[in-house]
Design an enzyme around this catalytic site. Structure first.
Site, mmCIF file in Angstrom:
data_model
loop_
_atom_site.group_PDB
_atom_site.id
_atom_site.type_symbol
_atom_site.label_atom_id
_atom_site.label_comp_id
_atom_site.label_asym_id
_atom_site.label_seq_id
_atom_site.Cartn_x
_atom_site.Cartn_y
_atom_site.Cartn_z
ATOM 1 N N SER A 162 -1.058 -8.456 -2.045
ATOM 2 C CA SER A 162 -2.134 -8.375 -2.885
ATOM 3 C C SER A 162 -2.662 -9.502 -3.562
ATOM 4 C CB SER A 162 -1.632 -7.341 -4.202
ATOM 5 O OG SER A 162 -0.585 -7.904 -4.804
ATOM 6 N N LYS A 216 0.353 -11.093 -10.439
ATOM 7 C CA LYS A 216 -1.169 -10.890 -10.663
ATOM 8 C C LYS A 216 -1.803 -11.887 -11.384
ATOM 9 C CE LYS A 216 -0.323 -6.865 -8.639
ATOM 10 N NZ LYS A 216 -0.522 -6.642 -7.126
#
Length: 193
Positions: free
Chosen positions: A55, A99
C-alpha cells in the site's frame, strides 16, 4: 676473548609504552561507548518495524524494515505529508499500519470522482492514481480535534482512512513517524519523504 670481525647488529628491544596502552584503550572504549549510545538512542527514541503489504509503494516496499521516531510527536503534531505508524483503532493485536497524512484535525475531507479534496481544494492529482473507491469520504467529513486522515501512496491497493474499519486516525493511536528505511534488493537505505 676473541672479537668478531665484520658488521654486528644489535637487536633493540621493543617496549610497549604506557602512552600507547592508554591510546589503544581510549580508542576501544570510545568505540564501545559510541555503539552503546547509538543502541540506547534507537531503542529509547525509536523502534524498528516491517512494512506489510504494497500500500505504500513506490515509497516503501513489502517486507522493508523502517525505523520509527517515537519521540518526535511528543513535542510536535503530525504534519501533512508525514508517513506515520499507527495501530488501527488502537487495536494492540493488529500489526502496525504505515500511511501518509493527507488531512489534519479540523479539515474537511471528501473524494470526488477519484480525486481527494481537503477543505474544497483538490490534491495534486499527478502524484497519485485516481482512487476507484471513495469509501467513507464519498460524502464530506470534518475531522475532529484529534483526528488525522491517512492514505497509502498506492491508493487503489491501500486499506486506509477510507475504510470503515479504520476511518480517521486518532492521535492516541499514532505510534510515531517513519523516518528511515533500510535497503532492499533494488533500493538503498534513506530517509522517508
Amino acid at each position: 676473548m676473541r672479537r668478531s670481525k665484520g658488521l654486528s647488529f644489535y637487536e633493540k628491544k621493543k617496549r610497549v609504552s604506557l602512552h600507547m596502552v592508554r591510546e589503544i584503550f581510549g580508542m576501544v572504549f570510545g568505540t564501545f561507548a559510541a555503539v552503546l549510545l547509538a543502541a540506547v538512542f534507537v531503542f529509547s527514541v525509536g523502534m524498528r518495524t516491517n512494512v506489510i503489504g504494497v500500500s505504500m509503494e513506490p515509497t516503501l516496499y513489502n517486507g522493508q524494515q523502517i525505523l520509527v521516531n517515537r519521540f518526535g510527536y511528543k513535542l510536535t503534531s503530525p504534519k501533512k505529508g508525514d508517513v506515520i505508524v499507527f495501530l488501527p483503532n488502537g487495536n494492540q493485536n493488529a500489526h502496525y499500519y504505515i500511511k501518509r497524512v493527507v488531512a489534519l484535525p479540523g479539515e474537511t475531507v471528501q473524494i470526488i470522482e477519484g480525486q481527494l479534496y481537503v477543505d474544497g481544494v483538490p490534491e495534486d492529482n499527478e502524484t497519485y492514481d485516481k482512487m476507484e473507491d471513495a469509501g467513507i469520504v464519498e460524502n464530506e467529513i470534518v475531522l475532529k480535534n484529534d483526528e488525522y486522515f491517512v492514505l497509502g501512496d498506492n491508493r487503489n491497493i491501500s486499506e486506509d482512512s477510507r475504510s470503515g474499519n479504520i476511518g480517521p486516525v486518532n492521535r492516541d493511536t499514532i505510534y510515531g513517524k517513519a523516518w528511515f528505511h533500510m535497503g532492499t534488493e533494488n533500493e538503498g537505505m534513506g530517509l522517508i519523504q
